[in-house]
Write a protein that holds these residues in place. Structure first.
Motif, short mmCIF file in Angstrom:
data_model
loop_
_atom_site.label_atom_id
_atom_site.label_comp_id
_atom_site.label_asym_id
_atom_site.label_seq_id
_atom_site.Cartn_x
_atom_site.Cartn_y
_atom_site.Cartn_z
N SER A 47 0.79 -1.09 -0.07
CA SER A 47 -0.12 0.16 0.04
C SER A 47 0.88 1.44 -0.15
O SER A 47 0.41 2.33 -0.70
N GLU A 48 2.04 1.52 0.67
CA GLU A 48 2.89 2.36 0.68
C GLU A 48 3.59 2.68 -0.76
O GLU A 48 4.09 1.77 -1.30
N GLN A 49 3.34 4.01 -1.14
CA GLN A 49 4.01 4.04 -2.59
C GLN A 49 4.55 5.40 -2.45
O GLN A 49 4.58 6.20 -1.33
N ASN A 50 5.69 5.80 -3.59
CA ASN A 50 6.31 6.94 -3.66
C ASN A 50 7.07 7.37 -2.41
O ASN A 50 6.92 8.35 -1.91
N LEU A 51 8.08 6.46 -2.19
CA LEU A 51 8.77 6.44 -0.99
C LEU A 51 10.11 7.09 -0.94
O LEU A 51 10.89 7.45 -0.12
N ASP A 52 10.76 7.34 -2.56
CA ASP A 52 12.04 8.24 -2.47
C ASP A 52 11.59 9.49 -3.09
O ASP A 52 12.11 10.04 -3.87
N ASN A 53 10.43 9.95 -2.72
CA ASN A 53 9.91 11.37 -3.26
C ASN A 53 11.03 12.55 -2.95
O ASN A 53 11.69 12.55 -1.81
N GLN A 54 11.02 13.28 -3.85
CA GLN A 54 12.02 14.50 -3.90
C GLN A 54 11.04 15.84 -4.43
O GLN A 54 10.63 15.74 -5.54
N PRO A 55 10.96 16.88 -3.64
CA PRO A 55 11.26 17.16 -2.30
C PRO A 55 10.80 16.22 -1.32
O PRO A 55 9.96 15.38 -1.87
N PRO A 56 11.11 16.24 -0.18
CA PRO A 56 10.26 15.51 0.98
C PRO A 56 8.90 15.57 1.24
O PRO A 56 8.31 16.51 0.55
N SER A 57 8.15 14.70 1.72
CA SER A 57 6.67 14.54 1.64
C SER A 57 6.20 15.95 2.90
O SER A 57 7.20 16.69 3.06
N ALA A 58 4.79 15.76 2.74
CA ALA A 58 4.22 17.04 3.67
C ALA A 58 4.86 17.06 4.87
O ALA A 58 4.77 18.32 5.58
N ASP A 59 5.23 15.97 5.48
CA ASP A 59 5.76 16.12 6.95
C ASP A 59 7.16 16.58 6.88
O ASP A 59 8.02 16.43 8.03
N GLY A 60 7.95 17.02 5.83
CA GLY A 60 9.11 17.23 5.82
C GLY A 60 10.16 15.89 5.91
O GLY A 60 11.29 16.55 6.24
N ARG A 61 9.87 14.65 5.59
CA ARG A 61 10.66 13.63 5.80
C ARG A 61 11.12 12.98 4.19
O ARG A 61 10.11 13.04 3.40
#
Length: 207
Positions: A47-61
């Motif tokens: 279920s978890e997707q887009n884990l190498d997101n650049q820039p970081p996700s909404a929580d800043g990580r």
């Protein structure tokens, strides 16, 4: 059905090895499954997707963590999401068109492999194994694209981080496909060497 037993066993074994290795990549190279256990970790893998997101996700990580250096300067494990083919080919296509394209290509490739396998003779065991490995690898990457829209890669080979000396990050499914193709090449060379040479035509006594 006996003829298909080898294809099914090797292809499903390859598929299982590919998905387990990708689960371990998500588990150890990202923080997506932190704090989960048991079946919740397995569910999170799908279920978890887009884990190498650049820039970081909404929580800043950044969800992907630092690479694991298996052999310093040569072999790292690094989490990468590849929406395209090898070397990122077709990655810039619109999402809908890209998914449709890869789904059609994957299904066509699997149908072609199945048809080729059915035409093989019983003594062509090496080619049967080779086609089964290619089928298992194709299934592994097809499952990724079906569930997520991209393929999880994590094996990073390079030479001391030198520019132009880094192999595109790959996975177990890609390895199975490459090994399968190599086995087919070996078999074709072996067949050529075993073919008897044609003797020259005898000259006519009246010539």
């Amino acid at each position: 059905m006996k003829n298909l037993r080898l294809l099914v066993l090797v292809a499903l074994g390859t598929l299982a090895a590919d998905q387990v290795s990708k689960y371990l990549a998500v588990s150890n190279l990202t923080d997506a499954l932190d704090g989960r256990s048991g079946l919740a970790r397995v569910a999170g893998y799908f279920s978890e997707q887009n884990l190498d997101n650049q820039p970081p996700s909404a929580d800043g990580r950044y969800r992907a963590t630092r690479p694991y250096r298996f052999i310093e300067d040569y072999w790292h494990f690094r989490y990468v999401e590849n929406p395209g083919a090898a070397w990122g080919l077709f990655a810039n296509l619109p999402d809908g068109a890209r998914r449709t394209f890869f789904h059609v290509v994957s299904l066509a490739a699997l149908a072609f492999i199945f048809a080729m396998y059915q035409r093989l003779d019983a003594d062509q065991r090496l080619v049967r194994v080779a086609l089964a490995l290619v089928a298992g690898g194709a299934l592994g990457n097809f499952m990724d694209r079906l569930v997520r829209g991209y393929v999880i890669d994590f094996i990073d080979w390079h030479w001391r981080n030198q520019p132009g000396m880094r192999w595109p990050t790959f996975n177990v499914a890609d390895s199975a496909i490459c090994v399968g193709v190599a086995l087919m090449l070996v078999d074709s060379l072996r067949v050529r060497r075993s073919e008897p040479s044609v003797p020259p035509l005898a000259e006519s006594p009246n010539s």
